[in-house]
Design a protein around this motif. Structure first.
Motif, short mmCIF file in Angstrom:
data_model
loop_
_atom_site.label_atom_id
_atom_site.label_comp_id
_atom_site.label_asym_id
_atom_site.label_seq_id
_atom_site.Cartn_x
_atom_site.Cartn_y
_atom_site.Cartn_z
N TYR A 36 60.40 -74.03 12.05
CA TYR A 36 60.67 -75.47 12.08
C TYR A 36 59.57 -76.24 11.35
CZ TYR A 36 64.29 -74.15 15.32
OH TYR A 36 65.41 -73.56 15.86
N ALA A 60 66.31 -75.51 5.54
CA ALA A 60 66.43 -74.38 6.49
C ALA A 60 67.11 -73.19 5.81
CB ALA A 60 67.20 -74.81 7.73
N ALA A 82 58.02 -80.81 12.79
CA ALA A 82 58.87 -79.70 13.23
C ALA A 82 59.76 -80.13 14.39
CB ALA A 82 58.00 -78.53 13.66
N ALA A 86 63.79 -80.14 14.40
CA ALA A 86 64.33 -79.21 15.41
C ALA A 86 65.42 -79.85 16.26
CB ALA A 86 63.20 -78.70 16.30
N ARG A 92 69.05 -75.83 13.51
CA ARG A 92 68.87 -74.76 14.51
C ARG A 92 69.84 -73.62 14.22
NH1 ARG A 92 65.32 -76.65 18.01
NH2 ARG A 92 65.38 -74.62 19.00
N ASP A 168 61.27 -82.52 22.64
CA ASP A 168 61.79 -81.15 22.69
C ASP A 168 62.64 -80.91 23.94
OD1 ASP A 168 60.43 -80.70 20.35
OD2 ASP A 168 58.77 -79.60 21.27
#
Ligand code: DC
Length: 209
Positions: A36, A60, A82, A86, A92, A168
Motif C-alpha cells: 500500500y 496497484a 498508504a 488502502a 485492495r 484503517d
C-alpha cells in the motif's frame, strides 16, 4: 506448510515480530503494508491525488514487488498515504492475488498487515493480533525515525497514529480488526524479546507443537 497471519495497528511491533517468527520457522515474510505504501508513492509520483480510484488502481496493477525494498517507503508520509489508498476496494482487490500467492508458497509464509487473518488468509494456521497503547506506539515510532535522522516530533507521530487507526478501522473494505480466531497480544509493557517469546508461545499452542 504453515501460514502465520500477524495483524495490528501502526507501530504495534507486528513487523519486527513477523520477521523474527519467520526466521525462527525458516519461512518467507511479507510486510503487506509496503504494498500500500508503494502504491501511494507511485500515485503521487505520477501526479495524481491519492483518492483517485483510477490512478490508484493502475498503480496497484503495475506494482513491481522489487520496489518494496526501497527504504523511502518506511518514512512517515508513505504510511499516511498508504492508509488513504488502502480504503479503495479496487486497490485492495488488485493486491490480493499477490498476497495470496506469497502465502501459498511451498512451506508457507508469514504475512503482516491489517486484514491478513480476516481477508487475505482466513484459513491461516495461526493468527496473532498485536496491539499496544497509542502513546507506546508513538514513542517506538519516534525513536525509530530519530535513529534514521527523520525530522519528526512525538506529537505529530501520535496524531498520525491515531488518525491512521481511525481510518484503517472505520473503512468499509477489509477494516483493521482481529479475526474471530486470532490470539491477542498486547505489547505495551513488553520489550521485543518478551513479545517474541509470547508470540512464539501462542503460535506453538495453536499449531500443537
Ligand atoms: O503496516 P503499515 O504501517 O506499513 O501499513 C500502512 C498502511 O497500509 C496502513 O495504515 C493501512 C494499509 N494496510 C492495509 O490496509 N492492509 C494491510 N494488510 C496492510 C496495510
Amino acid at each position: 506448510m504453515m501460514i502465520i497471519a500477524i495483524d495490528g495497528p501502526a507501530a504495534s511491533g507486528k513487523g519486527t515480530l513477523a520477521k523474527r517468527i519467520a526466521d525462527l520457522w525458516g519461512l518467507p515474510c511479507l510486510d503487506t503494508g509496503l504494498l500500500y505504501r508503494a502504491v501511494a508513492r507511485n500515485v503521487g509520483a505520477r501526479g495524481f491525488k491519492l483518492n483517485d480510484v483510477w490512478a490508484a488502481l493502475a498503480a496497484a496493477r503495475s506494482l513491481d514487488p522489487s520496489e518494496l525494498c526501497d527504504p523511502a517507503l518506511r518514512g512517515p508520509k508513505a504510511g499516511d498515504g498508504a492508509s488513504i489508498v488502502a480504503r479503495i476496494p479496487e486497490v485492495r482487490a488488485a493486491l490480493l492475488a499477490y498476497q495470496r500467492a506469497f502465502a501459498g508458497q511451498p512451506g508457507g509464509a508469514v504475512l503482516d498487515g491489517r486484514d491478513i487473518g480476516t481477508v487475505v488468509c482466513p484459513a491461516a494456521d495461526a493468527k496473532i493480533y498485536v496491539t499496544a497503547r497509542p502513546d507506546v506506539r508513538a514513542k517506538r515510532r519516534y525513536n525509530e525515525y530519530i535513529a534514521r535522522s527523520e525530522p519528526v516530533t512525538y506529537e505529530v507521530i501520535l496524531h498520525d497514529i491515531l488518525k491512521r487507526d481511525e481510518r484503517d478501522a472505520s473503512r468499509e473494505s477489509a477494516p483493521m480488526r482481529p479475526a474471530q480466531d486470532a490470539c491477542l497480544l498486547d505489547t505495551s509493557d513488553l520489550d521485543i524479546e518478551a513479545a517474541f517469546d509470547a508470540a512464539v508461545g501462542l503460535i506453538k499452542r495453536k499449531i500443537g507443537q
